[in-house]
Design a protein around this motif. Structure first.
Motif, PDB file in Angstrom:
ATOM      1  N   ALA A 275       0.817  -1.215   0.000  1.00  0.00           N
ATOM      2  CA  ALA A 275       0.000   0.000   0.000  1.00  0.00           C
ATOM      3  C   ALA A 275       0.851   1.266   0.000  1.00  0.00           C
ATOM      4  CB  ALA A 275      -0.936  -0.001   1.211  1.00  0.00           C
ATOM      5  N   THR A 276       1.931   1.273   0.798  1.00  0.00           N
ATOM      6  CA  THR A 276       2.781   2.464   0.862  1.00  0.00           C
ATOM      7  C   THR A 276       3.463   2.726  -0.470  1.00  0.00           C
ATOM      8  OG1 THR A 276       3.169   2.115   3.214  1.00  0.00           O
ATOM      9  CG2 THR A 276       4.696   3.557   2.065  1.00  0.00           C
ATOM     10  N   PHE A 277       3.996   1.662  -1.075  1.00  0.00           N
ATOM     11  CA  PHE A 277       4.654   1.842  -2.368  1.00  0.00           C
ATOM     12  C   PHE A 277       3.667   2.372  -3.395  1.00  0.00           C
ATOM     13  CE2 PHE A 277       6.166   0.721  -6.541  1.00  0.00           C
ATOM     14  CZ  PHE A 277       7.531   0.913  -6.472  1.00  0.00           C
ATOM     15  N   ASN A 281       3.957   6.169  -5.154  1.00  0.00           N
ATOM     16  CA  ASN A 281       4.494   6.125  -6.510  1.00  0.00           C
ATOM     17  C   ASN A 281       3.416   6.196  -7.583  1.00  0.00           C
ATOM     18  OD1 ASN A 281       7.603   5.437  -6.245  1.00  0.00           O
ATOM     19  ND2 ASN A 281       6.547   4.224  -4.703  1.00  0.00           N
ATOM     20  N   VAL A 282       2.405   5.367  -7.461  1.00  0.00           N
ATOM     21  CA  VAL A 282       1.387   5.310  -8.503  1.00  0.00           C
ATOM     22  C   VAL A 282       0.399   6.453  -8.365  1.00  0.00           C
ATOM     23  CG1 VAL A 282      -0.373   3.862  -9.575  1.00  0.00           C
ATOM     24  CG2 VAL A 282       1.660   2.818  -8.585  1.00  0.00           C
ATOM     25  N   THR A 283      -0.016   6.720  -7.136  1.00  0.00           N
ATOM     26  CA  THR A 283      -0.966   7.801  -6.894  1.00  0.00           C
ATOM     27  C   THR A 283      -0.823   8.288  -5.463  1.00  0.00           C
ATOM     28  OG1 THR A 283      -3.297   8.409  -6.781  1.00  0.00           O
ATOM     29  CG2 THR A 283      -2.750   6.126  -6.287  1.00  0.00           C
ATOM     30  N   SER A 284      -1.130   9.544  -5.242  1.00  0.00           N
ATOM     31  CA  SER A 284      -1.100  10.085  -3.885  1.00  0.00           C
ATOM     32  C   SER A 284      -2.505  10.260  -3.324  1.00  0.00           C
ATOM     33  CB  SER A 284      -0.380  11.439  -3.880  1.00  0.00           C
ATOM     34  OG  SER A 284      -1.088  12.354  -4.703  1.00  0.00           O
ATOM     35  N   ALA A 285      -3.498   9.793  -4.046  1.00  0.00           N
ATOM     36  CA  ALA A 285      -4.880  10.024  -3.637  1.00  0.00           C
ATOM     37  C   ALA A 285      -5.207   9.361  -2.307  1.00  0.00           C
ATOM     38  CB  ALA A 285      -5.826   9.522  -4.721  1.00  0.00           C
ATOM     39  N   ASP A 286      -4.652   8.193  -2.067  1.00  0.00           N
ATOM     40  CA  ASP A 286      -4.988   7.442  -0.857  1.00  0.00           C
ATOM     41  C   ASP A 286      -4.121   7.822   0.335  1.00  0.00           C
ATOM     42  OD1 ASP A 286      -5.470   4.536  -2.912  1.00  0.00           O
ATOM     43  OD2 ASP A 286      -6.937   6.000  -2.227  1.00  0.00           O
ATOM     44  N   LEU A 310      -2.555  -4.292  -5.437  1.00  0.00           N
ATOM     45  CA  LEU A 310      -1.615  -3.171  -5.367  1.00  0.00           C
ATOM     46  C   LEU A 310      -0.213  -3.575  -5.796  1.00  0.00           C
ATOM     47  CD1 LEU A 310      -2.696  -1.507  -2.009  1.00  0.00           C
ATOM     48  CD2 LEU A 310      -3.353  -0.880  -4.325  1.00  0.00           C
ATOM     49  N   LYS A 311       0.213  -4.770  -5.434  1.00  0.00           N
ATOM     50  CA  LYS A 311       1.543  -5.236  -5.807  1.00  0.00           C
ATOM     51  C   LYS A 311       1.692  -5.294  -7.315  1.00  0.00           C
ATOM     52  CE  LYS A 311       4.684  -9.197  -5.399  1.00  0.00           C
ATOM     53  NZ  LYS A 311       4.889 -10.528  -4.786  1.00  0.00           N
ATOM     54  N   GLU A 312       0.733  -5.941  -7.973  1.00  0.00           N
ATOM     55  CA  GLU A 312       0.810  -6.090  -9.425  1.00  0.00           C
ATOM     56  C   GLU A 312       0.734  -4.742 -10.126  1.00  0.00           C
ATOM     57  OE1 GLU A 312      -0.960  -7.865  -7.380  1.00  0.00           O
ATOM     58  OE2 GLU A 312      -0.059  -9.856  -7.622  1.00  0.00           O
ATOM     59  N   GLU A 313      -0.134  -3.851  -9.627  1.00  0.00           N
ATOM     60  CA  GLU A 313      -0.257  -2.541 -10.251  1.00  0.00           C
ATOM     61  C   GLU A 313       1.007  -1.709 -10.052  1.00  0.00           C
ATOM     62  OE1 GLU A 313      -3.145   1.386 -10.339  1.00  0.00           O
ATOM     63  OE2 GLU A 313      -3.699  -0.377  -9.164  1.00  0.00           O
ATOM     64  N   SER A 314       1.610  -1.820  -8.861  1.00  0.00           N
ATOM     65  CA  SER A 314       2.832  -1.066  -8.587  1.00  0.00           C
ATOM     66  C   SER A 314       3.965  -1.524  -9.495  1.00  0.00           C
ATOM     67  CB  SER A 314       3.231  -1.241  -7.118  1.00  0.00           C
ATOM     68  OG  SER A 314       2.241  -0.732  -6.260  1.00  0.00           O
ATOM     69  N   SER A 399      14.326   6.070  -0.641  1.00  0.00           N
ATOM     70  CA  SER A 399      14.430   6.618  -1.989  1.00  0.00           C
ATOM     71  C   SER A 399      13.603   5.783  -2.962  1.00  0.00           C
ATOM     72  CB  SER A 399      15.888   6.658  -2.447  1.00  0.00           C
ATOM     73  OG  SER A 399      16.648   7.525  -1.643  1.00  0.00           O
ATOM     74  N   ALA A 400      13.578   4.479  -2.745  1.00  0.00           N
ATOM     75  CA  ALA A 400      12.861   3.584  -3.648  1.00  0.00           C
ATOM     76  C   ALA A 400      11.364   3.537  -3.383  1.00  0.00           C
ATOM     77  CB  ALA A 400      13.435   2.170  -3.541  1.00  0.00           C
ATOM     78  N   VAL A 401      10.963   3.784  -2.122  1.00  0.00           N
ATOM     79  CA  VAL A 401       9.552   3.592  -1.765  1.00  0.00           C
ATOM     80  C   VAL A 401       8.837   4.916  -1.511  1.00  0.00           C
ATOM     81  CG1 VAL A 401       7.953   2.562  -0.101  1.00  0.00           C
ATOM     82  CG2 VAL A 401       9.979   1.300  -0.838  1.00  0.00           C
ATOM     83  N   GLY A 402       9.266   5.670  -0.503  1.00  0.00           N
ATOM     84  CA  GLY A 402       8.545   6.892  -0.191  1.00  0.00           C
ATOM     85  C   GLY A 402       9.177   7.673   0.939  1.00  0.00           C
ATOM     86  N   VAL A 403       8.955   8.988   0.922  1.00  0.00           N
ATOM     87  CA  VAL A 403       9.406   9.890   1.982  1.00  0.00           C
ATOM     88  C   VAL A 403       8.187  10.674   2.448  1.00  0.00           C
ATOM     89  CG1 VAL A 403      10.891  11.838   2.562  1.00  0.00           C
ATOM     90  CG2 VAL A 403      11.700  10.084   0.987  1.00  0.00           C
ATOM     91  N   ASP A 404       7.991  10.760   3.761  1.00  0.00           N
ATOM     92  CA  ASP A 404       6.833  11.478   4.284  1.00  0.00           C
ATOM     93  C   ASP A 404       7.126  12.967   4.386  1.00  0.00           C
ATOM     94  OD1 ASP A 404       7.278  11.909   7.611  1.00  0.00           O
ATOM     95  OD2 ASP A 404       8.611  10.584   6.523  1.00  0.00           O
ATOM     96  N   ASP A 405       6.066  13.757   4.503  1.00  0.00           N
ATOM     97  CA  ASP A 405       6.240  15.205   4.439  1.00  0.00           C
ATOM     98  C   ASP A 405       6.897  15.803   5.679  1.00  0.00           C
ATOM     99  OD1 ASP A 405       4.124  14.734   6.115  1.00  0.00           O
ATOM    100  OD2 ASP A 405       2.919  16.423   5.427  1.00  0.00           O
TER     101      ASP A 405
END
Length: 436
Positions: A275-277, A281-286, A310-314, A399-405
């Motif tokens: 879910a985090t990835f 990466n794919v969308t920030s809506a959630d 989510l895994k397959e879509e990512s 760097s590969a997954v996500g950084v929070d604000d």
């Protein structure tokens, strides 16, 4: 007399007192800001469903004997994958988060009730002890003077000071991570002796059950072992690596088995692990608290089907937009190592920039002056290279997954940054003090 007053022990005591009272004063400010009386839990500071709500609710259920579960009347018609019905009204077993932090909270709730002081005082103590562990690790790697500076920097590092008051896992997690690194240092110093290697693996597993972000850190540690011992003693690697990995993964087995009985899947975290990835990466809506850093996507990304998961879509997203994904990784790298992000208030940006200027430039200088890459036997100095390994792991992962604000994902490596910063200050000021 003067030498006794400014002894290492006395300075360390002063630093730990600063750490404790800074965190205690921060707690008072947190309670005043959110109008939290002493007898209340402070959950009103989190008006929306978030990590803190889930930690708190699960801890209360543990204290009340309802198991590792969460009670709510707002569950959608179709249960999330990480919920399973429990034999209590409106209560559901969950594995969205691993058990250590909620169990930590539940223990204090059981004995002292679900008040803010029940968890905040233990966290203040843990935050103070983390400053001491930072001192111990820095002294083991560098010198007592560099260690005192490292402990002091961590004691006044205000984002961590303020975060101690929150119902969040980072304070406990940082303490456990420092403890595991301390025993890894002992294991390496004693040529991967079984005792310290097993203890390090077990504590790192407990750390993983506090926050699963370290799940893949043992892979980096194994490569670290190879770098340090391949030239020095290959026989040590033949038993040292298996002992470390077995002690780590076997310690995770009970929780994985519990999840298997509930979810028919051996996992130590949620079934929704991608879910985090996906959100970063794919969308920030959630995930509105994460930022895509102004990389714009065309409308086609909205048409990506979620039916495969989510895994397959990512994975499909990375394959379809490799250049955009690489750009995201590069931007996140610089954000992860930068002073601020775009979203926080001006005051937070200002304060974070001040502490960044105090700590990070000298940490970069400390990286260089430590010369962790220059060792005659293995090519790398074992002790500082271990800290570099952990820092590298976190940098690559986020760097590969996500950084929070709010750069909270960077908090766990701040003690190691302070260690190198303390060493940077020590090496920079030493010639000046010697000349005097």
């Amino acid at each position: 007399m003067k030498c006794k007053l400014i002894s290492e022990k006395n300075i360390l005591i002063v630093i730990l007192c600063i750490a404790f009272f800074a965190r205690f004063i921060s707690l008072m400010a947190f309670m005043d800001k959110n109008n939290i009386p002493i007898h209340e839990s402070g959950i009103t500071a989190y008006p929306h469903i978030d990590d803190s709500q889930l930690y708190h609710g699960t801890a209360k259920n543990l204290a009340e004997g309802k198991g590792y579960s969460y009670s709510t009347t707002e569950v959608p018609r179709e249960l999330p994958e990480y919920f399973r019905p429990a034999p209590f009204s409106h209560t559901y077993y969950q594995n969205f988060y691993p058990p250590v932090y909620s169990s930590f909270l539940g223990l204090w709730y059981y004995f002292f009730g679900a008040s803010i002081l029940a968890y905040a005082i233990p966290q203040i103590i843990l935050g103070t002890v983390s400053c001491y562990l930072t001192f111990v690790i820095a002294k083991e790697i560098f010198s007592s003077k560099a260690a005192l500076m490292a402990g002091f920097l961590l004691s006044v590092y205000h984002p961590l000071v303020w975060w101690t008051s929150y119902i969040r896992a980072e304070t406990l997690f940082i303490f456990l991570l420092l403890l595991s690194i301390l025993f890894l240092l002992k294991a390496v110093k004693n040529n991967l002796d079984i005792k310290n290697t097993v203890i390090a693996g077990v504590i790192l597993a407990v750390t993983c059950l506090c926050r699963t972000v370290v799940l893949y850190l043992p892979i980096f540690i194994v490569f670290y072992f190879i770098i340090v011992f391949f030239r020095k003693d290959k026989k040590r690697l033949l038993y040292g690596i298996p002992v470390f990995l077995l002690s780590f993964y076997l310690s995770l087995a009970p929780w994985a088995y519990r999840n298997y009985t509930l979810y028919n899947q051996f996992t130590i975290t949620s079934s929704d692990a991608w879910a985090t990835f996906y959100g970063c990466n794919v969308t920030s809506a959630d995930l509105p608290f994460f930022d895509l850093y102004e990389i714009k996507y065309d409308e086609e990304k909205a048409a990506l089907a979620l039916s495969k998961g989510l895994k397959e879509e990512s994975i499909a997203f990375v394959k379809k937009y490799p250049v955009k994904y690489i750009k995201l990784c590069i931007k996140r790298f610089f954000v992860f190592w930068g002073p601020i992000t775009k979203k926080p208030s001006f005051i937070k940006k200002f304060l974070d920039t001040i502490i960044y200027i105090v700590v990070f430039p000298m940490a970069f200088y400390g990286f260089y002056k430590s010369k962790w890459w220059a060792n005659e036997r293995s090519g790398f100095k074992p002790a500082p290279t271990l800290l570099i390994t952990v820092i590298l792991y976190y940098t690559v992962l986020h760097s590969a997954v996500g950084v929070d604000d709010a750069l909270i994902y960077r908090y766990p490596i701040i003690p190691f940054i302070c260690i190198f910063s303390g060493y940077g200050y020590y090496t920079y000021l030493k010639p000046i003090s010697s000349s005097r």
